[in-house]
Structures are given as structure tokens and as C-alpha cells.
Design an enzyme around this catalytic site. Sequence first.
Site, PDB file in Angstrom:
ATOM      1  N   CYS A 196      37.122  48.446  41.941  1.00 42.74           N
ATOM      2  CA  CYS A 196      35.889  47.646  41.804  1.00 42.74           C
ATOM      3  C   CYS A 196      35.223  47.352  43.141  1.00 42.74           C
ATOM      4  O   CYS A 196      34.070  46.923  43.180  1.00 42.74           O
ATOM      5  CB  CYS A 196      36.186  46.351  41.064  1.00 42.74           C
ATOM      6  SG  CYS A 196      37.051  46.626  39.514  1.00 42.74           S
TER       7      CYS A 196
ATOM      8  N   HIS B 227      31.421  40.800  42.452  1.00 44.59           N
ATOM      9  CA  HIS B 227      31.881  41.740  41.421  1.00 44.59           C
ATOM     10  C   HIS B 227      31.991  40.977  40.097  1.00 44.59           C
ATOM     11  O   HIS B 227      32.460  39.845  40.051  1.00 44.59           O
ATOM     12  CB  HIS B 227      33.239  42.320  41.833  1.00 44.59           C
ATOM     13  CG  HIS B 227      33.915  43.063  40.730  1.00 44.59           C
ATOM     14  ND1 HIS B 227      33.273  44.029  40.004  1.00 44.59           N
ATOM     15  CD2 HIS B 227      35.170  42.958  40.201  1.00 44.59           C
ATOM     16  CE1 HIS B 227      34.109  44.501  39.079  1.00 44.59           C
ATOM     17  NE2 HIS B 227      35.256  43.869  39.181  1.00 44.59           N
TER      18      HIS B 227
ATOM     19  N   ASN C 198      32.953  44.359  32.485  1.00 49.81           N
ATOM     20  CA  ASN C 198      33.337  44.783  33.830  1.00 49.81           C
ATOM     21  C   ASN C 198      33.185  46.309  33.915  1.00 49.81           C
ATOM     22  O   ASN C 198      33.957  47.036  33.299  1.00 49.81           O
ATOM     23  CB  ASN C 198      34.793  44.355  34.085  1.00 49.81           C
ATOM     24  CG  ASN C 198      35.297  44.761  35.461  1.00 49.81           C
ATOM     25  OD1 ASN C 198      34.642  45.509  36.177  1.00 49.81           O
ATOM     26  ND2 ASN C 198      36.471  44.276  35.822  1.00 49.81           N
TER      27      ASN C 198
HETATM   28  O1  UT7 Z   1      38.064  44.191  38.118  1.00 52.65           O
HETATM   29  C1  UT7 Z   1      39.346  43.656  38.016  1.00 52.65           C
HETATM   30  C2  UT7 Z   1      39.805  43.729  36.606  1.00 52.65           C
HETATM   31  N1  UT7 Z   1      40.504  42.674  35.999  1.00 52.65           N
HETATM   32  C3  UT7 Z   1      40.304  41.347  36.147  1.00 52.65           C
HETATM   33  O2  UT7 Z   1      39.579  40.862  36.942  1.00 52.65           O
HETATM   34  C4  UT7 Z   1      41.088  40.471  35.217  1.00 52.65           C
HETATM   35  C5  UT7 Z   1      41.372  39.109  35.761  1.00 52.65           C
HETATM   36  N2  UT7 Z   1      41.988  38.286  34.723  1.00 52.65           N
HETATM   37  C6  UT7 Z   1      41.281  37.761  33.702  1.00 52.65           C
HETATM   38  O3  UT7 Z   1      40.082  37.921  33.597  1.00 52.65           O
HETATM   39  C7  UT7 Z   1      42.027  36.892  32.726  1.00 52.65           C
HETATM   40  O4  UT7 Z   1      43.341  36.667  33.197  1.00 52.65           O
HETATM   41  C8  UT7 Z   1      42.110  37.497  31.277  1.00 52.65           C
HETATM   42  C9  UT7 Z   1      40.721  37.478  30.644  1.00 52.65           C
HETATM   43  C10 UT7 Z   1      42.616  38.913  31.340  1.00 52.65           C
HETATM   44  C11 UT7 Z   1      43.038  36.651  30.446  1.00 52.65           C
HETATM   45  O5  UT7 Z   1      42.562  35.321  30.400  1.00 52.65           O
HETATM   46  P1  UT7 Z   1      43.517  34.106  30.725  1.00 52.65           P
HETATM   47  O6  UT7 Z   1      42.746  32.891  30.531  1.00 52.65           O
HETATM   48  O7  UT7 Z   1      44.118  34.344  32.078  1.00 52.65           O
HETATM   49  O8  UT7 Z   1      44.600  34.223  29.588  1.00 52.65           O
HETATM   50  P2  UT7 Z   1      46.166  34.336  29.732  1.00 52.65           P
HETATM   51  O9  UT7 Z   1      46.568  35.681  30.189  1.00 52.65           O
HETATM   52  O10 UT7 Z   1      46.652  33.140  30.491  1.00 52.65           O
HETATM   53  O11 UT7 Z   1      46.609  34.174  28.209  1.00 52.65           O
HETATM   54  C12 UT7 Z   1      46.399  32.941  27.481  1.00 52.65           C
HETATM   55  C13 UT7 Z   1      46.675  33.223  26.029  1.00 52.65           C
HETATM   56  C14 UT7 Z   1      47.962  34.004  25.785  1.00 52.65           C
HETATM   57  O12 UT7 Z   1      48.541  33.515  24.601  1.00 52.65           O
HETATM   58  P3  UT7 Z   1      49.777  32.479  24.647  1.00 52.65           P
HETATM   59  O13 UT7 Z   1      50.843  33.202  25.409  1.00 52.65           O
HETATM   60  O14 UT7 Z   1      49.266  31.285  25.362  1.00 52.65           O
HETATM   61  O15 UT7 Z   1      50.068  32.258  23.209  1.00 52.65           O
HETATM   62  C15 UT7 Z   1      47.480  35.408  25.548  1.00 52.65           C
HETATM   63  O16 UT7 Z   1      48.357  36.163  24.755  1.00 52.65           O
HETATM   64  O17 UT7 Z   1      45.614  34.029  25.492  1.00 52.65           O
HETATM   65  C16 UT7 Z   1      46.176  35.158  24.831  1.00 52.65           C
HETATM   66  N3  UT7 Z   1      45.218  36.277  24.931  1.00 52.65           N
HETATM   67  C17 UT7 Z   1      44.261  36.477  24.019  1.00 52.65           C
HETATM   68  N4  UT7 Z   1      43.935  35.806  22.894  1.00 52.65           N
HETATM   69  C18 UT7 Z   1      42.911  36.296  22.176  1.00 52.65           C
HETATM   70  C19 UT7 Z   1      45.137  37.218  25.898  1.00 52.65           C
HETATM   71  N5  UT7 Z   1      44.124  38.048  25.604  1.00 52.65           N
HETATM   72  C20 UT7 Z   1      43.571  37.625  24.450  1.00 52.65           C
HETATM   73  C21 UT7 Z   1      42.498  38.061  23.660  1.00 52.65           C
HETATM   74  N6  UT7 Z   1      42.200  37.370  22.547  1.00 52.65           N
HETATM   75  N7  UT7 Z   1      41.760  39.140  23.986  1.00 52.65           N
END
Ligand code: UT7
Length: 333
Positions: free
Chosen positions: A118, A260, A290
Site C-alpha cells: 500500500c 492510505h 482498500n
Molecule cells: O492496507 C493494509 C491492509 N489491512 C489493514 O489495514 C487492516 C487493519 N486492521 C483492521 O482494519 C481491523 O483490525 C479489521 C477491520 C480487520 C478488524 O476489525 P477489529 O475491530 O480489529 O476487529 P477484531 O479483529 O478485534 O475482531 C473483533 C470481533 C471478533 O469476534 P470475537 O472474537 O470478539 O467474537 C472477530 O471475529 O469481530 C469479529 N469479526 C467480524 N465480525 C463480523 C472480524 N471480522 C468480522 C466481520 N464481520 N467481517
Amino acid sequence: MTPTQLFRTRIAGIGSYLPEKTLTNKDLEKIVDTSDEWITERTGIRSRHVAADDQTTSDLAYVAATKALEMADVSAKDLDLIIFATVSPDQMMPSTACVLQEKLKANNCMAFDLTAACSGFIYSLAIADQFIKTGAYKNILLVGAEILTRFVNYQDRQTCILFGDGAGAVVVRRANDNEDSMIVSHHLHAEGAYGNLLSLPSSGAAMPPSHENIENNKHKVEMQGRELFKQAVRTMAGACVEAIESNKLHTDDIDWLIPHQANIRIIESVAKHAKFPMEKVIVEIENLGNTSAATIPIALDRSIRNGKIKRGQNILLAAFGGGLTSGSIYFKY
Ligand code: UT7
């Protein structure tokens, strides 16, 4: 100007292209266990563009590049260099830059792909600036283009909701004496120690594609989202502060920050840490997702064409990406 800076670099033209087809959060609800509400709240994304089956990354780039060349009033034949930033090239060899060169009939230039995920666009812009500054080249085409939806695992709800396809292109040229455009600074970083946070494991010689690797989805993006989120805020906020301090600026001196576009919460945290009011931050994530190396040139193109960004304004670009790579570019448009 520093002693090596004989000439100044001007962004002369810009263009972008988004494939027609879209994939909304509602569509994703039918594919993985997620909801429109969760995605919108946690990422700021509602929809993203997806390339048609017969479109390649160089096809998307071609449209964006044609628009950029037209705005710059530069003929493809007069290009000295094409830098193509992508992690979803048409193929490993030949480079997508060479494929694009042939499509544009830009026969008098060198061309190469640049892999910085990115951060690819800002890495490219810094390299282009070096060639212009020293007088080696006059006209350079930079592209950030991706079809990452082909490398996303649509069973992994953490990653498949984030990425979209698109292309942005910029033509930079040597500024004339009466033009005050210039790239003022670039500060680029790489931290290979964090390489495991975002990777495409079966995409090279270390793990060549095999039936087994494909069955295990090793040819798809793997991401440690939560940790990457922290690193994204750290690196991009750090990049903004570094640019401001090294240029002896205040945030008031900067008209627009284009970070970004990975997640609205990352963008808001960066703005907060670097003390930028959100009114000065360009956000183009809601309907694009993204698009990796393409987010910054697409956001720049839209902001120039809709009149937000004007000639003479001071613009700060900040990016982070797989590698990890990160950094900033500060320029007067
Ligand atoms: O260009 C670089 C590319 N990548 C990035 O920049 C990604 C950077 N990270 C992020 O944007 C975020 O970490 C995510 C959007 C990927 C995830 O969001 P988060 O707020 O960090 O969620 P998390 O990983 O802390 O997960 C919280 C909960 C989990 O459930 P439990 O364990 O609390 O029951 C996940 O399983 O949300 C769940 N979860 C979802 N729920 C519904 C993760 N993805 C999803 C989803 N829909 N798509």
C-alpha cells in the site's frame, strides 16, 4: 534547494479508473458471516469495486494512465520512465509496467514494477522525484493499480470485507521556471520484522503454487488485522509528524492530508495522533474499500478533479503497507 536538486518535480496530470462492478456489504452478507452494520462501523466501508473477469491490472492502469497523460498534455512517446506500483501484477514476468508500456505504445522509456504494497505509490513518487531533480528524466508515469479481490479469501471475513480493485496514475514532469510546484520531501521506511502481519505466502519461490498450497488458500492474502491496525496508526502518524518536524512546519501549513485508505478508524486515529483536524483529511473509503497502492492516487485524482485540491496548495501523503513499508511525501501542488 539542496545541491543535488537541479530541477523541481510537478504533478502535471492525474487520472483514475474504477471497474464498473461493485460488491456491497449486503452482497458480502450472503458470502461470509458478517453484517453491513459491522463492516460499516468497524471499517467505514460500504461497497468496493471489483474487476470484471476479463480485466487485468494493466487494463485498469491503462485507463487511468490515459487520463493522466491527457491532463498533463504529455504524449506516451515522450515518457522516460513508467513505475508500476502493485502487489497484484498481471504476472511476475514480464512486469506489468512493460505490459502497460506496450498498451500505451510508450516506446522510448524504461519501465519496472515496484513492490511496496500500500506504500507503493509514495515509494514510486519519491523515486520519480529523484530522476526529475537530477535532470536525468523529464516525463514519468507512475501507476498504483490493483486487482486484490483475486487474491482475497472470500471465506475469511476479516480480510474479504476490506479490499477493492482500482487504479490511479500520475504524470510528473520537470517544472518550468514559472511554476512553483515541487516535491519538498520524502521520508520512506521499511520494517521487515513485521512482514508476517500481511502476506501472500504462495506467490513466489519460497512457496511456489502447488495443489496443496492452493487447497490451503496459501495463494490468498493472510493478515493479522488487529496488530496491523496498531502498526498502521503508529507508522502513519509517525510519518506525518516526521514530515512536519523535518520541514519545520505546523499542521496549519498543510492544506490537505491524504492518508492510505485502509480503515476509517485508522485514518481518524492518525489524524488525532498527528493533530490534523478531520476537515483537512481526504477520505475516499466508503465506496472504494482498500485498493492498496491505488488508494492515494485515486483520492488525489478525485480531490483535484472535484476542486478540493488547488494549485499552490501544500499536500501531505502518508502511507503504510505490507512489508511493513511506510512513509510520507510532502509536496506543493
Ligand atoms: O492496507 C493494509 C491492509 N489491512 C489493514 O489495514 C487492516 C487493519 N486492521 C483492521 O482494519 C481491523 O483490525 C479489521 C477491520 C480487520 C478488524 O476489525 P477489529 O475491530 O480489529 O476487529 P477484531 O479483529 O478485534 O475482531 C473483533 C470481533 C471478533 O469476534 P470475537 O472474537 O470478539 O467474537 C472477530 O471475529 O469481530 C469479529 N469479526 C467480524 N465480525 C463480523 C472480524 N471480522 C468480522 C466481520 N464481520 N467481517
